[in-house]
Motif scaffolding. Sequence first.
Motif, PDB file in Angstrom:
ATOM      1  N   GLU A  57       0.805  -1.128   0.029  1.00 38.43           N
ATOM      2  CA  GLU A  57       0.039   0.205   0.001  1.00 38.43           C
ATOM      3  C   GLU A  57       0.789   1.222   0.103  1.00 38.43           C
ATOM      4  O   GLU A  57       0.573   2.278  -0.804  1.00 38.43           O
ATOM      5  CB  GLU A  57      -1.025  -0.050   1.218  1.00 38.43           C
ATOM      6  CG  GLU A  57      -2.051  -1.140   1.214  1.00 38.43           C
ATOM      7  CD  GLU A  57      -2.746  -0.981   2.478  1.00 38.43           C
ATOM      8  OE1 GLU A  57      -2.530  -0.202   3.217  1.00 38.43           O
ATOM      9  OE2 GLU A  57      -3.749  -1.929   2.647  1.00 38.43           O
ATOM     10  N   ASP A  58       2.117   1.212   0.691  1.00 41.89           N
ATOM     11  CA  ASP A  58       2.832   2.420   0.743  1.00 41.89           C
ATOM     12  C   ASP A  58       3.623   2.632  -0.583  1.00 41.89           C
ATOM     13  O   ASP A  58       3.736   3.666  -1.030  1.00 41.89           O
ATOM     14  CB  ASP A  58       3.861   2.325   1.967  1.00 41.89           C
ATOM     15  CG  ASP A  58       3.249   2.240   3.341  1.00 41.89           C
ATOM     16  OD1 ASP A  58       2.101   2.846   3.354  1.00 41.89           O
ATOM     17  OD2 ASP A  58       3.959   1.955   4.250  1.00 41.89           O
ATOM     18  N   ARG A  66       1.057   4.273  -3.034  1.00 40.63           N
ATOM     19  CA  ARG A  66       1.104   5.710  -2.523  1.00 40.63           C
ATOM     20  C   ARG A  66       2.213   6.613  -2.923  1.00 40.63           C
ATOM     21  O   ARG A  66       2.444   7.810  -3.428  1.00 40.63           O
ATOM     22  CB  ARG A  66       0.641   5.863  -1.171  1.00 40.63           C
ATOM     23  CG  ARG A  66      -0.820   5.435  -0.945  1.00 40.63           C
ATOM     24  CD  ARG A  66      -1.051   5.423   0.620  1.00 40.63           C
ATOM     25  NE  ARG A  66      -2.569   5.328   0.762  1.00 40.63           N
ATOM     26  CZ  ARG A  66      -3.175   3.997   0.757  1.00 40.63           C
ATOM     27  NH1 ARG A  66      -2.363   3.001   0.304  1.00 40.63           N
ATOM     28  NH2 ARG A  66      -4.402   4.013   0.908  1.00 40.63           N
ATOM     29  N   GLY A 112       3.228   4.855  -7.064  1.00 40.07           N
ATOM     30  CA  GLY A 112       2.149   4.681  -8.129  1.00 40.07           C
ATOM     31  C   GLY A 112       2.439   3.263  -8.697  1.00 40.07           C
ATOM     32  O   GLY A 112       1.620   3.111  -9.699  1.00 40.07           O
ATOM     33  N   ASP A 114       1.196  -0.681  -8.206  1.00 40.97           N
ATOM     34  CA  ASP A 114       0.095  -1.313  -7.252  1.00 40.97           C
ATOM     35  C   ASP A 114       0.804  -2.916  -7.315  1.00 40.97           C
ATOM     36  O   ASP A 114       1.755  -3.122  -7.959  1.00 40.97           O
ATOM     37  CB  ASP A 114      -1.217  -1.690  -8.026  1.00 40.97           C
ATOM     38  CG  ASP A 114      -2.375  -2.424  -7.213  1.00 40.97           C
ATOM     39  OD1 ASP A 114      -2.004  -2.279  -6.125  1.00 40.97           O
ATOM     40  OD2 ASP A 114      -3.445  -2.335  -7.649  1.00 40.97           O
ATOM     41  N   ALA A 132      -6.356   3.850  -9.159  1.00 41.18           N
ATOM     42  CA  ALA A 132      -4.905   3.666  -9.131  1.00 41.18           C
ATOM     43  C   ALA A 132      -4.240   3.827 -10.307  1.00 41.18           C
ATOM     44  O   ALA A 132      -3.211   4.586 -10.363  1.00 41.18           O
ATOM     45  CB  ALA A 132      -4.476   2.631  -8.394  1.00 41.18           C
ATOM     46  N   SER A 147      -4.216   7.363 -11.642  1.00 36.02           N
ATOM     47  CA  SER A 147      -3.155   8.406 -11.042  1.00 36.02           C
ATOM     48  C   SER A 147      -1.745   7.980 -11.593  1.00 36.02           C
ATOM     49  O   SER A 147      -1.137   8.825 -11.780  1.00 36.02           O
ATOM     50  CB  SER A 147      -3.204   8.057  -9.546  1.00 36.02           C
ATOM     51  OG  SER A 147      -2.436   8.858  -8.880  1.00 36.02           O
TER      52      SER A 147
END
Length: 792
Positions: free
Chosen positions: A538-539, A542, A545, A547, A565, A568
């Motif tokens: 998850e980090d 973020r 970018g 997954d 996601a 982005s």
Amino acid sequence: MSGMMGPAGPPPQMGPPGPLGASASSSIQLDPTPATVSQTPGTGQQTMVPRDQPDPDDPRRKLVNRWQDRVKRAKRHWKTQFRRMRENMEFCEGRQWPDTVKTEKRDDRYVANICIRHVLQRTAELYPNNPKMQAKTKKRMISQTWDGTQMQLQQAQQSALMASQSGMPPDPNSMAILQDAAMVKQYDEMMQRVGETLELLYDYNIAEQTHAFKAQMKMSIRRAIVTGVGYVKLGFHRAMRMAPEIENRIADMSERLANIERLASDLSDKEILPDSADAEELKMAIRSLTAEGQLVVREGLTFDYPDSTAIIPDPRCRSLRGFLGADWVAQEYLLTPDEIEEVYMVDVGSGYTAYNEDGDATGYEPTAEQHYYSGYGGAADDGNGPTMPRACVWEIYNRKDGTIYVLCDGYKDFLQEPTVPDAETTRFWPWFSIVLNEGYDEKSLYPQSDIDLIRDMQLELNRSRQGLREHRRANRPKTAVAAGLLEAVDLDKLRTHPANALLELNALAPGQKIEDVLQIIKMPPIDSAVYDTAPVFEDILRVLGSDQADQGTTSDATATEVSVAQFSQNTDLSSTVDDINDMMTELAQSASQLLVLNVSQDVAVKVVGPGAVWPSLNKQMVADNLWLEVDIGANGPPNRQEDVQVLTQLVPLLQRIPGINPEWLARQLIRRMGDDIDLTEAFAEGTPSVEALNQMMSRPPAAPGAPGAPGPGQGPGPTGAGKGPPRPPGPGADPNAQGPVGMTNAMTGPGTQGPLGPHVPPLQVYGANGNRPGMGGAPARVPGRSQGMPTP
């Protein structure tokens, strides 16, 4: 190029260098007279390479010391950033535990290296293929009388035609407009042909590189991902001119001839012995060169890809993009004394400071006895024999005086006379920077790399997996027994018994249960939440970018979350790809200037073809008004499909505007789709569109005498093909006669005047009696089909 006479014979002579890409064929000649450049004192022997240590005058010595001190201070200034880059390189390669030592023994601790996967994946996203370059011209106001509109040009043409028909003298203003328009058209056509020639010449230079341009650019992108910055250096290779860069050398004879020249000079000056390995190498090199049928010499663009730590900017620099605020920038080379002699024709001897392979000064200054030619070189033995010493050479570009200084650390003089760049552009700096994750910090020049951003997540993932491994090992089945209860033979049977074994234990009494002797040790169960790695990914999502699906794993995210996601990520990639395209455009602009100013017309014609158009007199004017840039249509950001969709919606509207060229529409659509289809052979003047031909073939033939039927001599048969007067346009006429769009342009009746011309209702076919179905008309008759009943 001539060499020194020696026991092994002189090097071959070369004829005049050939043009760009051409083979300069010359006979191998042996020159008995060596070139005279300097004389060795006390011997009267001529030599090409000065062997004595230089003794410059006081002002020159102070200038050399000043530049050496400047570069050393700058290296100390950026030392922390360079050390971080080297640590990131090792971290990405898998040495990720804090106390990992670079040894041959492999560290057995758990490493799930997602860094290298991210580097490869991001490289493929940022640089999937070589950008396609398109020639662009600067917009200029060439015309002085003509305002550039078609209306004024048509009015001038009509005025000139009426004057010609009436016998009156033409209007001077109309003639000036026509002459002005003709001059503008001629200028545009000339610049277009020069631009096409420039595109082909640039593609040729890209293909002629010793190392593939695409592979080297991807390597620079990987460097930028790992260290935060990558560089591309542009130069122009002169025939027989050596450069210190390895990747910068075009595949020709220059490097081989420079090696022969150096060996011949050393042999002539008795720097090497006639029975040494170097003398034998000289013999083999001359024999190989003599066997060559042709000596290939080329001139053209060169591209070098320096290491991220090899570029040392001025500490006053505030941005790596264009080196804003820097007065000078230096590039560092670690060369052996032999390589320095081959490139600069200077024998540094022992008058230099030795460096190790990592670019750190060892503080050791080799003596004459420990020089490279003795076979030892003054470096420590690493187990594979004595290593060769390295000298640190700095190539400094000083913007203030436009001069290049070439220094060697510890050497008292310049390696070559300070001079202006051989291939100077308006930009001056030859390096082009690829900078990722750029933010703003007035005290930090280098941005954080992707490896810096992912480091904590990578370490946490390794610790979690290593802890799970240790816990699983600790939870392996264990059995306890009281000390001294079992004999050694019984213990060995319990440890090493085969499957389905029948064991006889001496310590077990008849009727005694085995559970009374052995007890199973119960361990705490493994809690999966303690070693959960989902927060790590998850980090990563973020921060980078990226997954879990991009890393090769799946997650529990919904389709909407994954879509958001991905959107982005595409936005971030689009911005980064745009920055890389800007860098490539800037690189191509400087390359186009070098090509226009340094390539002759004969060379351009030989490379591109006899139809090439190349400036011969006004080179500077063309270089200032013509350049290459990345074709966004062919190498655009990830939203290319959206651009294609917008253009597809505009095409029907553009087709209704009079004067729109269908060929232009086709080229725009193909370019937006990123294809390079050549439409030159696809177009035939006067040929209707395929859709119009299909409509003509599908229409039933009209009865003789009916409206729209072909008249005498106009039928499709052999005797009537192409004969008779053309039919007047009207209802029932051939739609293709109105233009290539066929039925769209067919007139069916009077229309109303609109902003884009007459608005005509679409062609409609009603029933047999002319009424619409449902209003008393019958369905239209279609040959070959059963007819329906009339509609009441």
